[in-house]
Design a protein around this motif. Structure first.
Motif, PDB file in Angstrom:
ATOM      1  N   GLN A 151       4.157   0.166   3.447  1.00  0.00           N
ATOM      2  CA  GLN A 151       3.089  -0.065   4.419  1.00  0.00           C
ATOM      3  C   GLN A 151       2.822  -1.549   4.673  1.00  0.00           C
ATOM      4  N   ALA A 152       3.892  -2.322   4.788  1.00  0.00           N
ATOM      5  CA  ALA A 152       3.713  -3.752   5.063  1.00  0.00           C
ATOM      6  C   ALA A 152       4.910  -4.275   5.844  1.00  0.00           C
ATOM      7  N   GLU A 153       4.639  -4.854   7.038  1.00  0.00           N
ATOM      8  CA  GLU A 153       5.734  -5.425   7.823  1.00  0.00           C
ATOM      9  C   GLU A 153       6.312  -6.629   7.119  1.00  0.00           C
ATOM     10  N   PHE A 192      10.560  -5.820   3.412  1.00  0.00           N
ATOM     11  CA  PHE A 192      11.967  -5.688   3.022  1.00  0.00           C
ATOM     12  C   PHE A 192      12.674  -7.036   3.071  1.00  0.00           C
ATOM     13  N   ASP A 193      12.479  -7.718   4.186  1.00  0.00           N
ATOM     14  CA  ASP A 193      13.169  -8.995   4.384  1.00  0.00           C
ATOM     15  C   ASP A 193      12.830  -9.968   3.264  1.00  0.00           C
ATOM     16  N   TYR A 253       0.872  -1.182   0.000  1.00  0.00           N
ATOM     17  CA  TYR A 253       0.000   0.000   0.000  1.00  0.00           C
ATOM     18  C   TYR A 253       0.903   1.224   0.000  1.00  0.00           C
ATOM     19  N   CYS A 254       1.762   1.299  -1.015  1.00  0.00           N
ATOM     20  CA  CYS A 254       2.834   2.294  -1.020  1.00  0.00           C
ATOM     21  C   CYS A 254       2.310   3.712  -0.891  1.00  0.00           C
ATOM     22  N   LEU A 255       3.039   4.499  -0.104  1.00  0.00           N
ATOM     23  CA  LEU A 255       2.663   5.900   0.134  1.00  0.00           C
ATOM     24  C   LEU A 255       2.458   6.674  -1.153  1.00  0.00           C
ATOM     25  N   ALA A 311      17.568   0.830   3.271  1.00  0.00           N
ATOM     26  CA  ALA A 311      18.721  -0.056   3.438  1.00  0.00           C
ATOM     27  C   ALA A 311      18.457  -1.042   4.572  1.00  0.00           C
ATOM     28  N   GLU A 312      17.308  -0.909   5.189  1.00  0.00           N
ATOM     29  CA  GLU A 312      16.953  -1.807   6.282  1.00  0.00           C
ATOM     30  C   GLU A 312      15.430  -1.816   6.368  1.00  0.00           C
ATOM     31  N   PRO A 313      14.845  -2.724   7.169  1.00  0.00           N
ATOM     32  CA  PRO A 313      13.399  -2.930   7.108  1.00  0.00           C
ATOM     33  C   PRO A 313      12.528  -1.718   7.449  1.00  0.00           C
ATOM     34  N   THR A 314      12.895  -0.953   8.457  1.00  0.00           N
ATOM     35  CA  THR A 314      11.960   0.072   8.943  1.00  0.00           C
ATOM     36  C   THR A 314      11.507   1.027   7.849  1.00  0.00           C
ATOM     37  N   LEU A 315      12.442   1.621   7.152  1.00  0.00           N
ATOM     38  CA  LEU A 315      12.067   2.616   6.143  1.00  0.00           C
ATOM     39  C   LEU A 315      11.301   1.971   4.985  1.00  0.00           C
ATOM     40  N   ASP A 349       9.629  -0.896   4.832  1.00  0.00           N
ATOM     41  CA  ASP A 349       8.317  -1.398   5.241  1.00  0.00           C
ATOM     42  C   ASP A 349       7.329  -0.246   5.426  1.00  0.00           C
ATOM     43  N   TYR A 350       7.836   0.871   5.915  1.00  0.00           N
ATOM     44  CA  TYR A 350       6.980   2.057   6.083  1.00  0.00           C
ATOM     45  C   TYR A 350       6.512   2.566   4.719  1.00  0.00           C
TER      46      TYR A 350
END
Lengths: 99, 484, 393
Positions: free
Chosen positions: C224-226, C229-230, C115-117, C214-218, C220-221
């Motif tokens: 909009q999906a946990e 990234f992984d 659900y990309c911003l 470069a890492e999950p937080t950004l 995934d935000y």
């Protein structure tokens, strides 16, 4: 001249102290005697080295080696797993077919 | 819009961090941290303590950097392990590609009489000091037994051009053999260029042979190190460089310097000399500690520190040239930068772990003896046969490659299991040099706190990292060198 | 991507249409072929017989006695070679393919697990597999010389093996086409699927997968999906292991711009085996427009980050391209990396551009740039371009 340092066995292993000693072996010679309660180190300078200047660094190094020991222990399982994956024939994909 | 969640919602809930394998060193009040494959991060001392004790708050910006560099992970992340495994595999890929470099010492004869050289013979006794065709053939057999997909044959000596007939023969036989083998076959002749003829150049052009030569710097410096009848070593070398560039191409010749005490004050002059000759790369070679250099009083511990000044000055000048748009690579730094900034292997046998002896490069001497490295051969010339692996006439590939003479130094010098190296944050950038440590301290491992190899390398790593972090134009040049 | 569609101005069919997808043909392109063809009625002359559908440009000039629809007003400029889908009753018309466009994109689904911003095609949850069926019919109608085709969504891999079948069909029927598929890449974390994908073995096919951190937080935000990234990264690794051509796309906006150098470093160190990295400018449609506050940033404000990113990637051998950025907004030395990619570029759109000497070479604007664009668009003198600005591909 020489100096005596004591490290308690509860939070220091002989291995950590030896590793620290090794790093300083060009500047300080260290004799380590351990019993149940404590590790006793006798420090003597090598050559022209100034013992006073080095004692503080040595203490810091001992603490760093204790930390390294903890990091090594904590990360040993994941490190083994990563190396196993790296050198396995199937590449980095596990047996269930996932990366 | 209310349907969209905030960044905070995607931060991990509980601070359930797991450390990934990493090493650290304290540097001027800060802490350098490197992961399993040499990616680095420089932290403030307090930040490092927070990481080590895992009390970093989840919303910390540092957390994102640590995760990106695979220093920590959140429980449940699977890609960090996958990527670290992939990167590790890439870094060690060269091991399956042994042996890449095969050195044929086609003659021990030489018309120079350089004081530090222990191998050459001022002689015209070809029978005694030239490699025979039979030994050459056996050497080729052995070379093609290597699994490596790329095989580079380097002709050395003495002066290989004194036995150019054998060079031609080896090239032709290797090419013929390679028609079935299909390897990536390459040739290089290490020569002082004094005896270069047009016929030799033509042969090199036809068979894609590269040239490696010695250039210590300006004429007075070079000639002092390299006496020959006529005292014109420099003139012949520089003329030879010009001729090779014009006949073969600008990328077909490279020059190495031998660093002596006399070089140490003249970094800029030496670089300028290379520049004037159209060479676009220089190897600021460390001082050699081997017995022959010590014999000629060319080495001492004090000089190791002076060499570092020489290196820093030379590098600064080279970076200045690069800023001006001049293409000039410093090869020693480039090797290290490749290890720091990529997962690729620079293929420099003196800075790898496991060591490059035997498995990166191997030497077939004029008399058929096989040595683990060029320095190992030189030690033998001085009476120490420790690094002699066998003989082409009597020993098979298997016997040589699994000999105790090779395996013992490889195993004992392996850095990740060596004292101090195994804890060292710089280890991914460094290597084992069992021949160096044997020559200077008597065992393959050496004692790193006393090792000039360690001191020098550590100082260079710190210098390069410092520039990378603080100087954008140096960073840009370093990325270019690392990526080539 | 803007889908052209509309309601027929009028229509008269004796029976419901037997098929949904039609290729338009006219007098100039007339052949004996009738299957899947609809005749485009552009004049008052009697049209040829035998077509199952006639599409009239002018509702006043329709063929009597034949099944016809009068095209919606927006679609009256269609031409021969274009492909449309028409509803059973003839009422709804949607454009699937424009022959004149250099970059046609085929929508396979509007369903998506992200659900990309800044999503340009906001997801819809309804069952729409008929889009896949239409795509198949479209491929069957296109000429074998078709030079390129794109597949997008939503998330096309939702179809699993059916998507693979479609792409095999595409490889077989359109052997000259460069095929570009957009996906969030997560399904490739299943190595079986990545392997099947590589098994399509179309040397002209590439999958474009976005990475926004470069890492999950950004990341995934942004999507909009946990866990996105992984899984996406593992998917890319699998595609690399399986040997499938992969592109990583990074859409640069307010959230991702500050992290651009870290993202570039991450890709250069961890995923250097990908075929290329596309650094893309934001398209101001869909959610991007709705989230303008969160995503809009003037590209001049990230010039430095963009240059750093290109340096970190390009110097280490990762093929890097810049899409959808106007030349006046990026550092001069990045011009060779800038691809002239937007097809609906209109040069009378911004007054500065009409005075600009490098307009022919510029990436241009999206049509949607009228909603928001840089305050720093500046005409560049024409002598600024040199031979070195030819894109190094």
């Amino acid at each position: 001249m020489s100096a005596e340092l004591t490290f308690d066995t509860a939070s220091h292993t002989a291995d950590a102290i030896q590793r620290a000693a090794y790093r300083f072996c060009d500047r300080i010679s260290i004799e380590l005697v351990s019993d149940e309660a404590a590790h006793r180190c006798t420090l003597k300078p090598v050559g022209d080295a100034s013992l006073d200047a080095l004692i503080g660094d040595f203490r810091t190094e001992v603490l760093d080696q204790v930390l390294r020991e903890r990091i090594r222990a904590e990360t040993e399982p994941i490190r083994t797993m990563i190396l196993a994956q790296a050198f396995s024939k199937t590449g980095v994909v596990d047996s269930r077919g996932h990366a | 819009m209310s349907r969209f969640r905030q960044l905070e919602d995607f931060q991990p809930e509980a601070a359930h961090w797991e450390l990934l394998p990493f090493r650290f060193e304290r540097l001027n009040g800060k802490v350098l941290v490197t992961n399993m494959v040499g990616e680095h991060l420089i932290l403030a001392a307090e930040e490092f303590d927070e990481v080590a004790e895992k009390r970093l708050p989840v919303d910390s910006a540092l957390v994102r950097s640590l995760r990106a560099k695979h220093l920590i992970r959140q429980a449940g992340d699977r890609s960090p392990a996958t990527l670290l495994a992939l990167k590790t595999r890439t870094r060690y890929r060269r091991l399956a590609e042994s042996t890449g470099l095969h050195i044929f010492v086609v003659s021990l004869r030489c018309e120079h009489s350089c004081p530090y050289c222990q191998v050459s013979r001022q002689s015209s006794d070809k029978e005694r000091y030239d490699m025979s065709p039979e030994m050459a053939e056996r050497g080729l057999e052995m070379a093609f037994r290597s699994p490596s997909s790329a095989i580079k044959i380097e002709f050395q000596g003495g002066e290989p051009l004194l036995n150019f007939g054998l060079v031609e023969e080896i090239v032709r036989r290797a090419e013929r053999r390679n028609r079935e083998e299909g390897r990536d076959l390459g040739f290089v002749i290490a020569t002082n260029l004094a005896l270069l003829t047009d016929e030799i150049l033509e042969f090199c052009a036809r068979h894609d042979i590269n040239i490696s030569t010695s250039l210590d710097g300006p004429a007075d410096l070079h000639n002092k190190n390299r006496p020959r009848p006529g005292r014109n070593s420099w003139e012949l070398a520089t003329d030879g460089i010009r001729r090779v560039r014009e006949a073969l191409g600008v990328d077909r010749i490279s020059a190495l310097m031998t660093t002596t005490k006399a070089s140490l004050d003249r970094a800029r002059e030496i670089v300028d000399c290379y520049l004037e000759l159209g060479l676009h790369g220089i190897f600021l070679r460390p001082l050699s500690p081997y017995g022959f250099a010590i014999k000629t009083k060319n080495y001492s511990a004090y000089d190791a520190e002076r060499w570092l000044d020489f290196y820093r000055e030379g590098l600064a000048y080279i970076l200045e040239l690069n800023r001006k748009g001049v293409m000039m690579t410093e090869y020693f730094s480039a090797v290290i930068l490749k290890k720091m900034l990529t997962n690729r292997e620079p293929g420099y046998v003196d800075l790898t772990s496991p060591a490059g002896i035997g498995i990166g490069a191997i030497v077939y001497n004029y008399d058929g003896s096989v040595y683990a490295s060029d320095e190992g051969r030189m030690l033998a010339e001085m009476g120490d046969e420790t690094f002699r692996l066998g003989h082409l006439a009597t020993d098979s590939y298997e016997e040589i490659m699994t000999s105790e003479a090779l395996l013992a130094p490889l195993e004992e010098s392996f850095a990740p299991s060596a004292p101090m190296c195994s804890d060292c944050a710089f280890e991914p950038f460094c290597g084992s040099d069992p021949v160096y440590h044997y020559a200077t301290s008597g065992d393959f491992l050496g004692r790193k706190p006393e090792s000039d190899f360690c001191r020098r390398n550590t100082a260079v790593f710190k210098h390069l990292l410092g520039l990378y972090e603080s100087d954008p134009s140096a960073r840009s040049t370093f990325l270019n060198w690392a990526g080539r | 991507m803007i889908t052209l569609r509309g309601r027929s101005a009028a229509f008269a069919l004796e029976a419901p249409l037997s098929r949904a997808v039609w290729m338009l043909t006219n007098r100039e392109t007339l052949t004996p072929q009738r299957r899947g063809r609809a005749f485009l009625v552009e004049d008052g002359e009697e049209p040829p017989d035998g077509f199952d559908l006639y599409c009239a440009v002018d509702p006043e000039r329709v063929p009597v006695g034949k099944p016809w629809i009068a095209l919606p007003p927006l679609l009256r400029h269609l031409s021969a070679g274009d492909v449309v889908s028409v509803s059973e009753t003839g009422e709804h018309v949607r454009v699937l393919w424009r022959q004149e466009s250099p970059a046609n994109s085929v929508l396979l689904t509007e369903r998506c697990d992200h659900y990309c911003l800044m999503c340009s095609q906001p997801p819809k949850e309804r069952e729409d597999a008929w889009l896949l069926d239409n795509a198949r019919e479209l491929i069957r109608l296109l000429p074998p010389s078709t030079p390129g085709i794109g597949f997008t969504g939503g998330e096309p891999t939702i179809y699993g093996d059916r998507l693979i079948d479609l792409l095999c069909l595409c490889r077989n029927l359109l052997p000259e086409a460069d095929v570009h598929v957009l996906s969030n890449g997560r399904r490739f974390a299943d190595f079986g699927f990545a392997s099947a994908w590589a098994g399509i073995r179309n040397p002209r096919m590439m999958v474009g997968i976005p990475i926004y951190g470069a890492e999950p937080t950004l990341h995934d935000y942004v999507v909009q999906a946990e866990g996105a990234f992984d899984e996406t990264v593992r998917g890319i690794v699998n595609l690399g292991e399986a040997g499938a051509r992969t592109e990583i796309r990074v859409v640069i906006h307010k959230q991702t711009a500050p992290a651009l150098p870290e993202i570039a470093e991450f890709i250069a160190r961890n995923l250097p085996f990908v075929d290329q990295v596309a650094l893309m400018g934001l398209e101001m449609i869909g959610f991007a427009r709705a989230n303008m506050e969160e995503v809009w940033i003037d590209p001049v404000d990230y010039r430095a980050e963009l240059s750093e990113a290109v340096s970190l990637l390009g110097k280490r051998g990762v093929r890097t391209m810049i899409y959808n950025h106007q030349l006046c907004l990026i550092d001069r030395h990045l011009w060779p990396f800038a691809v002239r990619s937007i097809s609906d570029w209109k040069n009378e759109y911004h007054p500065e551009c009409s005075r600009c000497g490098v307009v022919e070479r510029c990436g241009g604007f999206f049509f949607s740039a009228k909603y928001r664009h840089s305050d720093h668009i500046t005409a560049i003198p024409s002598d600024a371009l040199t031979k070195r600005d030819v894109l190094h591909v």
